[in-house]
Scaffold this motif. Structure first.
Motif, PDB file in Angstrom:
ATOM      1  N   UNK A  81       0.844  -1.203   0.000  1.00 62.17           N
ATOM      2  CA  UNK A  81       0.000   0.000   0.000  1.00 62.17           C
ATOM      3  C   UNK A  81       0.876   1.248   0.000  1.00 62.17           C
ATOM      4  N   UNK A  82       1.929   1.226   0.817  1.00 62.62           N
ATOM      5  CA  UNK A  82       2.826   2.385   0.909  1.00 62.62           C
ATOM      6  C   UNK A  82       3.434   2.717  -0.454  1.00 62.62           C
ATOM      7  N   UNK A  83       3.957   1.725  -1.140  1.00 60.30           N
ATOM      8  CA  UNK A  83       4.630   1.969  -2.425  1.00 60.30           C
ATOM      9  C   UNK A  83       3.661   2.524  -3.457  1.00 60.30           C
ATOM     10  N   UNK A  84       2.446   2.008  -3.471  1.00 59.31           N
ATOM     11  CA  UNK A  84       1.451   2.503  -4.427  1.00 59.31           C
ATOM     12  C   UNK A  84       1.159   3.984  -4.227  1.00 59.31           C
ATOM     13  N   UNK A  85       1.285   4.441  -2.992  1.00 65.40           N
ATOM     14  CA  UNK A  85       0.900   5.818  -2.685  1.00 65.40           C
ATOM     15  C   UNK A  85       2.040   6.818  -2.830  1.00 65.40           C
ATOM     16  N   UNK A  86       3.274   6.382  -2.621  1.00 66.91           N
ATOM     17  CA  UNK A  86       4.354   7.370  -2.539  1.00 66.91           C
ATOM     18  C   UNK A  86       5.324   7.348  -3.713  1.00 66.91           C
ATOM     19  N   UNK A  87       5.431   6.227  -4.416  1.00 65.13           N
ATOM     20  CA  UNK A  87       6.463   6.140  -5.448  1.00 65.13           C
ATOM     21  C   UNK A  87       5.864   6.530  -6.793  1.00 65.13           C
ATOM     22  N   UNK A  88       6.169   7.752  -7.212  1.00 67.29           N
ATOM     23  CA  UNK A  88       5.539   8.316  -8.399  1.00 67.29           C
ATOM     24  C   UNK A  88       6.244   7.879  -9.677  1.00 67.29           C
ATOM     25  N   UNK A  89       5.541   7.890 -10.802  1.00 65.34           N
ATOM     26  CA  UNK A  89       6.188   7.600 -12.093  1.00 65.34           C
ATOM     27  C   UNK A  89       7.347   8.555 -12.380  1.00 65.34           C
ATOM     28  N   UNK A  90       7.219   9.808 -11.933  1.00 59.80           N
ATOM     29  CA  UNK A  90       8.291  10.781 -12.149  1.00 59.80           C
ATOM     30  C   UNK A  90       9.560  10.354 -11.418  1.00 59.80           C
ATOM     31  N   UNK A  91       9.402   9.896 -10.166  1.00 57.80           N
ATOM     32  CA  UNK A  91      10.562   9.430  -9.404  1.00 57.80           C
ATOM     33  C   UNK A  91      11.189   8.217 -10.064  1.00 57.80           C
ATOM     34  N   UNK A  92      10.357   7.277 -10.500  1.00 53.89           N
ATOM     35  CA  UNK A  92      10.877   6.078 -11.148  1.00 53.89           C
ATOM     36  C   UNK A  92      11.672   6.435 -12.402  1.00 53.89           C
ATOM     37  N   UNK A  93      11.129   7.299 -13.230  1.00 51.80           N
ATOM     38  CA  UNK A  93      11.791   7.669 -14.480  1.00 51.80           C
ATOM     39  C   UNK A  93      13.137   8.327 -14.199  1.00 51.80           C
ATOM     40  N   UNK A  94      13.164   9.288 -13.283  1.00 52.43           N
ATOM     41  CA  UNK A  94      14.410  10.002 -12.980  1.00 52.43           C
ATOM     42  C   UNK A  94      15.438   9.050 -12.374  1.00 52.43           C
ATOM     43  N   UNK A  95      14.966   8.143 -11.508  1.00 52.77           N
ATOM     44  CA  UNK A  95      15.880   7.206 -10.861  1.00 52.77           C
ATOM     45  C   UNK A  95      16.499   6.252 -11.875  1.00 52.77           C
ATOM     46  N   UNK A  96      15.694   5.712 -12.771  1.00 56.72           N
ATOM     47  CA  UNK A  96      16.209   4.757 -13.757  1.00 56.72           C
ATOM     48  C   UNK A  96      17.213   5.425 -14.689  1.00 56.72           C
ATOM     49  N   UNK A  97      16.937   6.661 -15.070  1.00 59.02           N
ATOM     50  CA  UNK A  97      17.889   7.401 -15.905  1.00 59.02           C
ATOM     51  C   UNK A  97      19.223   7.573 -15.178  1.00 59.02           C
ATOM     52  N   UNK A  98      19.146   7.930 -13.901  1.00 62.37           N
ATOM     53  CA  UNK A  98      20.366   8.161 -13.133  1.00 62.37           C
ATOM     54  C   UNK A  98      21.139   6.858 -12.935  1.00 62.37           C
ATOM     55  N   UNK A  99      20.443   5.779 -12.613  1.00 62.67           N
ATOM     56  CA  UNK A  99      21.118   4.500 -12.401  1.00 62.67           C
ATOM     57  C   UNK A  99      21.798   4.032 -13.689  1.00 62.67           C
ATOM     58  N   UNK A 100      21.118   4.180 -14.820  1.00 65.60           N
ATOM     59  CA  UNK A 100      21.718   3.781 -16.099  1.00 65.60           C
ATOM     60  C   UNK A 100      22.984   4.593 -16.376  1.00 65.60           C
ATOM     61  N   UNK A 101      22.947   5.872 -16.060  1.00 65.01           N
ATOM     62  CA  UNK A 101      24.111   6.726 -16.283  1.00 65.01           C
ATOM     63  C   UNK A 101      25.257   6.330 -15.357  1.00 65.01           C
ATOM     64  N   UNK A 102      24.926   5.982 -14.107  1.00 65.68           N
ATOM     65  CA  UNK A 102      25.965   5.577 -13.158  1.00 65.68           C
ATOM     66  C   UNK A 102      26.584   4.253 -13.585  1.00 65.68           C
ATOM     67  N   UNK A 103      25.767   3.310 -14.039  1.00 65.00           N
ATOM     68  CA  UNK A 103      26.326   2.045 -14.525  1.00 65.00           C
ATOM     69  C   UNK A 103      27.240   2.276 -15.724  1.00 65.00           C
ATOM     70  N   UNK A 104      26.860   3.196 -16.601  1.00 62.12           N
ATOM     71  CA  UNK A 104      27.702   3.499 -17.760  1.00 62.12           C
ATOM     72  C   UNK A 104      29.026   4.114 -17.318  1.00 62.12           C
ATOM     73  N   UNK A 105      28.962   5.005 -16.333  1.00 58.58           N
ATOM     74  CA  UNK A 105      30.188   5.624 -15.816  1.00 58.58           C
ATOM     75  C   UNK A 105      31.071   4.576 -15.149  1.00 58.58           C
ATOM     76  N   UNK A 106      30.469   3.680 -14.390  1.00 56.03           N
ATOM     77  CA  UNK A 106      31.230   2.615 -13.744  1.00 56.03           C
ATOM     78  C   UNK A 106      31.901   1.733 -14.797  1.00 56.03           C
ATOM     79  N   UNK A 107      31.207   1.497 -15.889  1.00 53.33           N
ATOM     80  CA  UNK A 107      31.775   0.669 -16.955  1.00 53.33           C
ATOM     81  C   UNK A 107      33.018   1.326 -17.549  1.00 53.33           C
ATOM     82  N   UNK A 108      32.946   2.629 -17.753  1.00 54.35           N
ATOM     83  CA  UNK A 108      34.104   3.345 -18.293  1.00 54.35           C
ATOM     84  C   UNK A 108      35.288   3.264 -17.337  1.00 54.35           C
ATOM     85  N   UNK A 109      35.009   3.415 -16.033  1.00 50.71           N
ATOM     86  CA  UNK A 109      36.085   3.348 -15.041  1.00 50.71           C
ATOM     87  C   UNK A 109      36.715   1.954 -15.028  1.00 50.71           C
TER      88      UNK A 109
END
Length: 694
Positions: free
Chosen positions: A381-409
């Motif tokens: 119930x908590x997740x349905x109410x607080x975790x917005x699509x906007x947060x998910x989208x921004x988080x996934x973009x950031x995680x993908x970018x961090x994984x790409x940066x880690x790959x370069x390192x």
């Protein structure tokens, strides 16, 4: 700039710095004016609040206080807390949302509905019922104590221990299911040490005044709790001595907290026949059948010597010692829920380890136990109410970018062989992540929750969870069924699964804001995401391959170079002196310190990628790089009571929050460049001492 005497984790306040400028220690209006003279360009929705900082102090001498000094001064520890931190702020906010959900669930339950949501409401309502219901519930506890008192047959000892386990009582050992480290697709039964009351095994034998004080406090606590339950003073004193004797014997055979973090040392797969040869008085097959895993043929006996000792005690320790020990374990488990003198005594002892000055509100205790035993029903119930699509989208973009940066390192790793780089990239590419909430949830339909004294619901829920764990043994690991709850503000990496989770509760300020600038989000949530990625390559994670199996994929030369670099972090953290003469344990905290340093490095690199082609504005007078590091530091703002700090230093694999700022940043030339720090500054480690791993 002075010392903040009232807060145990605070330190010297120092002056601000400007990149590339000559710095002097400046305190007062002149320093503030110097910093404010830099015009802020842009107006982000999440500014860095200068009131939380101490901008009169030098970031190159103590960045923790530069970033957090104002907050440390204006956020005293509440009486019922052992600490107050950014995580406590977020948890308090989350609890407010959970209370609202549970109030709705309670109303649904009162209407007589039979849904899982109603069951959740009944569990919570009976917990909140107070002392009158607690006294009613003591009848069940008294019955259990009588059964233990009547125990005379040594052959029945293990049956009694099993019965207590099914009530949620920690006695002699712990059992759960875990992924088999050599075949991570399948779950195996895990038997491990776990029934000590004091913080660590050394507390039972060390000669220092603190350890002696804790042992005497434990003896007195056991006697008082037994007395409250009806024992005479003489009986209580004798049984308390027996309990301490039993726990001391178990402690002598226990792994230290550092040893517990060794994935090789704690993986000892045995057939039931082999386990019986090590611990002949312990009937593993009987236990597995009783809890619901009768078909298990192989177990992980995590600490064989511990079970050898436990078996010897089962066969030889006097029955009066066992009766005293089991009564104590039962009372210790139930006391917080029995109200009155039981609850007060439980808190009194707990406060010796935490420093809390007052008992926590009942609502907090009830939310915590509901999370522990019905957490998926609440988290859905908590997740349905607080975790917005906007947060998910921004988080996934950031995680993908961090994984790409880690790959370069990793692809350009200077000290590693080409074979190491190739294997590390394979592991990173295979690493999965999940954010927000799981796609599969625990089914509580078979859990019986009644409108009766809470202790009954508590014991049934604990038994349900133990049986649920047993049913996982031998099955294929379910990656979609999280062990981390959505309402927990903390990420986690699983070595056996090679994936990490970021729950919904983590996606809130000060850790994350979907409308904030990249620098703030990458410095807070982004760096902790990268921290979890780095766990795949720390002293523990590096022993697991891309499929999550415990396998050595390193050349001897690469392993030696890694250990040499890691040893610099051990020495660095061992050197930090803390209040009351305490010291960090560089070996115990090593894997987390590697993850902090590697995570910050990956996230900083990712931020530079995210900023390509964008204007590099100053916001609040700070460059993006400065905002990144300030955001990281504000992640870890915390006031901590001395008692809790001492317990942390003995048992916690994480360094104290202040050192999670000073330690990694002083190893990063990127930090020094951002704030114009020079050789010789406290926040700049010399080239020969500087740690750089990933």
């Amino acid at each position: 700039c002075g010392q903040q005497d009232q807060q145990p984790m605070s330190a010297v306040r120092l002056s601000p710095s400007l990149p590339g400028a000559h710095r002097a220690v400046v305190c007062g209006a002149s320093a503030a004016a110097l910093l404010m003279a830099q015009p802020a360009i842009g107006s982000p929705p999440l500014p860095i609040d200068r009131a939380n900082m101490n901008v009169e102090c030098d970031p190159c001498e103590d960045f923790y206080n530069y970033a957090n000094g104002g907050w440390l001064n204006s956020n005293p520890i509440p009486a019922a807390r052992s600490s107050w931190s950014s995580y406590d702020e977020v948890n308090a906010r989350t609890r407010g949302e959970l209370v609202a959900i549970l109030a709705e669930a309670s109303a649904v339950a009162k209407r007589g509905e039979q849904s899982e949501f109603a069951k959740l409401g009944t569990f919570y309502t009976t917990c909140m019922a107070g002392d009158a219901a607690a006294k009613e519930g003591f009848g069940k506890v008294a019955s259990d104590l009588l059964q233990i008192t009547a125990l005379t047959d040594r052959a029945e000892l293990q049956n009694e221990i099993t019965r207590l386990h099914l009530q949620g009582v920690r006695a002699l050992f712990r059992f759960t299911a875990q992924a088999d480290r050599r075949d991570s697709r399948t779950n195996i039964a895990l038997f491990q040490q776990g029934s000590l009351t004091l913080p660590d095994p050394a507390s039972y034998s060390a000669k220092d005044p603190e350890a002696v004080r804790l042992r005497e406090a434990l003896r007195a606590h056991v006697a008082r709790l037994l007395s409250v339950a009806g024992a005479t003073p003489a009986e209580a004193a004798a049984d308390a001595a027996r309990v301490l004797e039993m726990e001391t014997a178990l402690a002598a055979a226990s792994f230290t907290p550092t040893q517990m973090r060794d994935p090789d040392g704690t993986y000892n797969p045995k057939t039931l026949t082999e386990a019986a040869a090590i611990a002949p008085a312990f009937h593993f097959s009987n236990y597995l059948e009783a809890v619901g895993a009768p078909g298990a043929q192989k177990i992980n006996l995590a600490q064989p010597e511990y079970f050898r000792t436990a078996s010897k005690l089962l066969a030889e320790a006097p029955m009066e010692t066992w009766r005293a020990y089991l009564k104590w374990r039962k009372l210790s488990s139930a006391a917080p829920w029995l109200g009155g003198a039981y609850q007060r005594e439980a808190f009194k002892f707990r406060s010796l380890l935490t420093g809390a000055r007052a008992e926590p509100p009942r609502v907090e205790e009830c939310i915590d136990v509901t999370n522990r035993l019905m957490g998926h029903a609440l988290g859905r119930v908590y997740a349905e109410r607080v975790f917005t699509p906007q947060s998910r989208k921004r988080a996934i973009e950031m995680i993908a970018n961090i994984k790409a940066a880690a790959r370069e390192r990793l692809a350009t790793l200077g000290w590693g062989s080409s074979a190491l780089r190739e294997a590390a990239l394979e592991k990173l590419d295979a690493m999965e992540y999940y954010v927000g909430a799981p796609s599969r949830w625990i089914d509580y339909s078979s859990l019986e929750v009644r409108d009766e004294p809470f202790i009954e619901n508590l014991q049934r829920a604990a038994g349900f969870e133990l049986r649920r764990q047993a049913q996982l043994v031998g099955r294929t690991m379910d990656r979609e069924l999280w062990t981390q709850l959505p309402q927990t503000a903390s990420g986690v990496f699983y070595d056996e699964y090679n994936y990490f989770l970021y729950p919904a509760a983590k996606f809130q300020s000060p850790f994350f804001d979907p409308a904030a600038d990249d620098a703030v989000n990458y410095g807070a949530l982004g760096a902790t995401v990268a921290h979890e990625i780095t766990h795949g390559f720390d002293t523990i994670g590096r022993k697991f391959d891309s499929q999550g199996n415990l396998r050595d994929w390193w050349t001897p030369q690469d392993a030696t170079r890694f250990d040499e670099r890691a040893q610099k972090l051990v020495m660095q953290f061992n050197s930090y002196a803390l209040p009351d003469g305490g010291r960090a344990d560089g070996a115990l905290t090593l894997s987390e310190n590697i993850a902090d340093l590697g995570g910050l490095t990956f996230a900083f690199h990712a931020l530079q990628k995210a900023l390509v082609g964008k204007p590099r504005y100053k916001i609040d007078g700070f460059t993006p790089e400065q905002r990144f590091f300030i955001s990281w530091a504000q992640n870890w703002r915390a006031n901590i009571r001395p008692e809790h700090l001492r317990t942390m230093l003995r048992t916690d694999e994480h360094a104290p929050p202040k050192l999670r700022v000073l330690g990694p940043l002083s190893n990063m030339p990127q930090f020094a460049a951002a704030f114009g720090c020079k050789r010789g500054d406290a926040m700049v480690r010399s080239e020969k001492d500087r740690a750089e791993i990933w």
